[in-house]
Scaffold this active site. Structure first.
Site, PDB file in Angstrom:
ATOM      1  N   GLU A 138    -100.614 -15.396  36.951  1.00 46.43           N
ATOM      2  CA  GLU A 138    -100.026 -15.244  35.622  1.00 46.43           C
ATOM      3  C   GLU A 138     -99.255 -13.926  35.650  1.00 46.43           C
ATOM      4  OE1 GLU A 138    -102.961 -14.875  32.518  1.00 46.43           O
ATOM      5  OE2 GLU A 138    -101.445 -14.881  30.927  1.00 46.43           O
ATOM      6  N   GLU A 223     -98.679 -11.908  21.398  1.00 48.11           N
ATOM      7  CA  GLU A 223    -100.135 -11.973  21.319  1.00 48.11           C
ATOM      8  C   GLU A 223    -100.613 -10.963  20.278  1.00 48.11           C
ATOM      9  OE1 GLU A 223    -101.879 -13.066  25.668  1.00 48.11           O
ATOM     10  OE2 GLU A 223    -101.108 -11.036  25.479  1.00 48.11           O
TER      11      GLU A 223
END
Ligand SMILES: *[C@@H]1O[C@H](CO)[C@@H](O)[C@H](O)[C@H]1NC(C)=O
Length: 243
Positions: A138, A223
């Site tokens: 990621e 986020e």
């Protein structure tokens, strides 16, 4: 007036904005999908909605409105757009991966904790969904990180220059994949233009990531941990041009 295919398409592209509110709802957005992805919502209380403003060709504009409380160290969501087209190519076969992203906080409460970030997924197979058994790496690129939040793992390099900007590189494991996060070392980057290959090549040259890895997905979004804000992506695009 004669209604041509082109005029019908342009009417469709500028039809009124659509908003989604569900925990895992998504909207088709041309070459992208806009998704709420409130995966961490149960660690707090609050709500979020996401609105597709427009999409045309390789460009998309969207906004998200969020309000989250409790557990300030937990991510509540990753409202994002995911490209339907920029994927499925091995790192060693990418000639360029141009991207541009301009964004703005229209409003924010004092002391918000949130990032504005790319989330890019590599794997051994040509295709695989993000954050699954298919994921090997990621790669996050944080254009903003407010309120003292930190990426996964620990910092391994500071003040490296890639694509004309300064970054700290964080590294650490998560589930069955490894996370590398390039965190801005110069405050918010609200108008970002880059070739993602510069980040990919850095990881191949310095961190031992194999050039046979496939880009399985490219997402961009935010986020939030706590606070409330309205964040608008005025324009975003990404593409992968194979060799
Ligand atoms: C970070 O790197 C840039 C570019 O090399 C340099 O101008 C700057 O002084 C560095 N900052 C720190 C804190 O070392």
């Amino acid at each position: 007036m004669r209604l041509t295919i082109a005029s019908v398409l342009s009417i469709a592209a500028f039809s009124s904005a659509q908003t989604i509110t569900g925990q895992f709802s998504c909207l088709p957005a041309g070459q992208y999908q806009l998704c709420q992805n409130l995966w961490g919502a149960s660690s707090g209380t609050g709500s979020q909605s996401s609105t597709l403003v427009s999409n045309s060709g390789n460009a998309v504009s969207w906004s998200t409105t969020w309000n989250w409380a409790n557990n300030p160290n937990n991510v509540k969501s990753y409202a994002n757009v995911i490209s339907n087209t920029a994927k499925g190519v091995q790192l060693g076969n990418i000639a360029s991966a141009p991207t541009s992203w301009s964004w703005v906080y229209n409003s924010q409460s004092s002391g918000i904790r949130a990032d504005v970030s790319y989330d890019i997924w590599f794997g051994n197979a040509q295709s695989g969904s993000p954050a699954t058994i298919a994921s090997s790496y990621e790669i996050m690129i944080w254009l903003s990180g407010l309120g003292g939040i930190q990426p996964v793992g620990s910092p391994i390099l500071t003040n490296i220059t890639i694509a004309g900007h300064q970054w700290d590189l964080w590294s650490g494991p998560n589930s069955n994949w490894h996370v590398y996060s390039f965190k801005t070392g110069q405050g918010d980057i609200t108008n970002f233009n880059a070739d993602l290959v510069e980040f990919f090549d850095f990881l191949i040259s310095n961190e031992g990531v194999s050039s046979t890895q496939f880009v399985q997905a490219i997402q961009t979004g935010t986020e939030p941990f706590t606070g409330n804000a309205v964040l608008t992506t005025e324009s975003y695009s990404v593409a992968i041009n194979p060799k």
